[in-house]
Design an enzyme around this catalytic site. Structure first.
Site, PDB file in Angstrom:
ATOM      1  N   HIS A 102       0.869  -1.171   0.000  1.00 48.82           N
ATOM      2  CA  HIS A 102       0.000   0.000   0.000  1.00 48.82           C
ATOM      3  C   HIS A 102       0.909   1.224   0.000  1.00 48.82           C
ATOM      4  O   HIS A 102       2.048   1.163   0.479  1.00 48.82           O
ATOM      5  CB  HIS A 102      -0.849   0.078   1.269  1.00 48.82           C
ATOM      6  CG  HIS A 102      -1.758  -1.083   1.503  1.00 48.82           C
ATOM      7  ND1 HIS A 102      -1.342  -2.224   2.154  1.00 48.82           N
ATOM      8  CD2 HIS A 102      -3.069  -1.266   1.218  1.00 48.82           C
ATOM      9  CE1 HIS A 102      -2.360  -3.066   2.252  1.00 48.82           C
ATOM     10  NE2 HIS A 102      -3.415  -2.517   1.695  1.00 48.82           N
ATOM     11  N   ASP A 105       2.387   2.062   3.361  1.00 51.87           N
ATOM     12  CA  ASP A 105       3.350   1.105   3.906  1.00 51.87           C
ATOM     13  C   ASP A 105       4.771   1.594   3.651  1.00 51.87           C
ATOM     14  O   ASP A 105       5.680   1.315   4.423  1.00 51.87           O
ATOM     15  CB  ASP A 105       3.230  -0.273   3.245  1.00 51.87           C
ATOM     16  CG  ASP A 105       1.854  -0.878   3.355  1.00 51.87           C
ATOM     17  OD1 ASP A 105       1.161  -0.580   4.342  1.00 51.87           O
ATOM     18  OD2 ASP A 105       1.475  -1.640   2.452  1.00 51.87           O
ATOM     19  N   ASP A 308     -10.416 -11.729  10.904  1.00 50.42           N
ATOM     20  CA  ASP A 308      -9.371 -11.859   9.890  1.00 50.42           C
ATOM     21  C   ASP A 308      -8.015 -11.999  10.578  1.00 50.42           C
ATOM     22  O   ASP A 308      -7.310 -11.014  10.789  1.00 50.42           O
ATOM     23  CB  ASP A 308      -9.413 -10.609   9.003  1.00 50.42           C
ATOM     24  CG  ASP A 308      -8.710 -10.803   7.678  1.00 50.42           C
ATOM     25  OD1 ASP A 308      -8.231 -11.908   7.419  1.00 50.42           O
ATOM     26  OD2 ASP A 308      -8.641  -9.837   6.905  1.00 50.42           O
TER      27      ASP A 308
END
Length: 439
Positions: A102, A105, A308
């Site tokens: 991303h 990041d 998740d």
């Protein structure tokens, strides 16, 4: 560049009998299976956000892992460059050729997008400089349009036109970075593209705006030379109560409704499949049979937990059935991104390597066994037999769309009754799977 992961060697293949901690037991990059090297079947990628950034923070506690990689502090350009240095060394020691990212990041985000973009230009130049002479490149890029408070109501699905513009700007820059870094794909993960309650939501309105944003991204990407695959990563819930990309079937229907199915495919994540109430194989099969299986996020959930968890894959039944679908698909446009994170108590550099060895070996074993399952042929022969009546003259006529309802009803009237179908023999087939997997 000084060594960051001291004491950890380049990871060799030593085979199933090896007891060496830092060695592959099943991933043999040069082993040929069904005409291709294992490394070609399994283009593994490192998820920048988990491996380079995640410290083990959860809703109940602070981080346990030090991911500064020699930088003085987090959130600086010095730290951003230290992550690049660490990532390259990490991938080279494991023989991984790809990474996924991303935008945020890679660099610390500033309130001014122009400052953030300048930092992204600087870090992408640094990545290209440091990967020169290596075979390391980007698998796919994306923009983080879920973390910042401005995206509390979504990005494409936002109720605010200024937020929508900001999302467009992030996508534009992330696409440019993906092209610059040689990316094979660009992913949309709608982390907040959904709703909490319909009491305050225009559902059709929001879906139309998401489609418009994707259409603009496609057009811009093609205009700057992005020839790769656009991908949607389905997820049913979390963080939003209901997300518009609930599962593969929903996402594929969305793409077809809005005319995006020629440019987009699915990036299927195992943990997202189970959150949607499906198996990993189910989501891969739905994507494959619609001609839209593009890439995979290689992880697994925890059956005891309903969120998740992004565990590293270890279940070789799941990896075998996943690789069965991939082989039947003829491979992937993308690859296998380890969207997986170490457990919070596994906080050392050594644990980072152990986790990737586990994941790479699990998928390598799955590849070996999936090929054996196909070559064995018993399951496919059973399935062919199960549907054999549709190979008769009448069956073929039905399949071709040439039969009428009246014609079939007349046949049924002449039969008066019909025998029940042949057994599904599920336990027999599961025995075959065990036989192949365990030998």
């Amino acid at each position: 560049m000084s060594e960051i992961f001291k004491g950890i060697p380049v990871i060799p293949y030593e085979g199933p009998e090896s007891r060496t901690a830092f060695a592959f037991k099943y991933y043999d990059a040069d082993r040929v299976i069904m005409g291709k090297k294992m490394s070609e079947h399994l283009p593994f990628a490192m998820a920048w956000w988990h491996n380079m950034c995640a410290t083990g923070v959860d809703m109940f506690g602070v981080g346990t892992a030090d991911k500064r990689f020699g930088a003085a502090e987090y959130g600086t350009m010095e730290h951003a460059k230290a992550k690049v240095d660490a990532a390259i060394e990490f991938m080279q020691k494991l023989g991984i050729r790809y990474y996924c990212f991303h935008d945020v990041d890679l660099v610390p985000e500033d309130a001014d997008i122009n400052v953030t973009n300048a930092r992204l230009d600087e870090i992408s130049d640094y990545i290209l400089e440091k990967t020169k002479g290596t075979d390391i490149k980007c698998l796919w890029g994306t923009a983080n349009m879920f973390g910042n408070p401005r995206f509390m109501n979504g990005a494409g699905s936002t109720n605010d036109v200024d937020v929508y513009c900001f999302a467009a700007a992030q996508i534009k820059k992330a696409l440019e970075l993906t092209v610059k870094l040689g990316g094979r794909g660009y992913v949309f993960w709608g982390g907040r593209e959904g709703y909490e309650t319909l009491l305050n939501t225009k559902m059709k309105f929001e879906q139309e705006n998401i489609a418009t944003l994707m259409r603009m991204a496609r057009d811009y990407g093609r205009s700057i030379g992005f020839n790769g695959t656009f991908l949607i990563e389905p997820k049913p819930k979390e963080p939003m109560k209901h997300q518009y990309d609930f599962d593969a079937a929903t996402a594929i229907g969305f793409l077809k409704e809005f005319g995006l199915d020629k440019d987009f495919k699915m990036n299927i994540e195992a943990n997202h499949a189970t959150l949607a109430g499906h198996t990993f194989q189910h989501e891969l099969r739905v994507s494959r049979e619609n001609g839209m299986l593009g890439s995979i996020d290689a992880n697994q959930g925890d059956v005891m937990l309903g969120w998740d968890t992004d565990c590293f894959p270890s279940n070789v039944y799941d990896t075998t059935l996943a690789m069965y679908e991939v082989l039947k698909n003829g491979g992937l446009d993308g690859g296998f991104n380890f969207d997986s994170k170490n457990r919070r108590p596994s906080y050392t550099y050594q644990d980072m390597f152990h986790a990737f060895i586990l994941g790479m070996d699990s998928f390598a074993y799955g590849l070996i066994k999936a090929a054996e399952l196909i070559e064995d042929g018993r399951i496919e022969a059973f399935i062919d037999g199960k549907y054999a009546s549709f190979e008769t003259e009448l069956g073929k006529k039905i399949r071709a769309g040439e039969a009428t309802l009246e014609e079939l009803a007349d046949r049924a009237a002449k039969m008066k009754s019909v025998a029940i179908p042949m057994s599904g023999s599920q336990e027999f087939l599961e025995g075959i799977l065990n036989n192949v997997l365990l030998k």
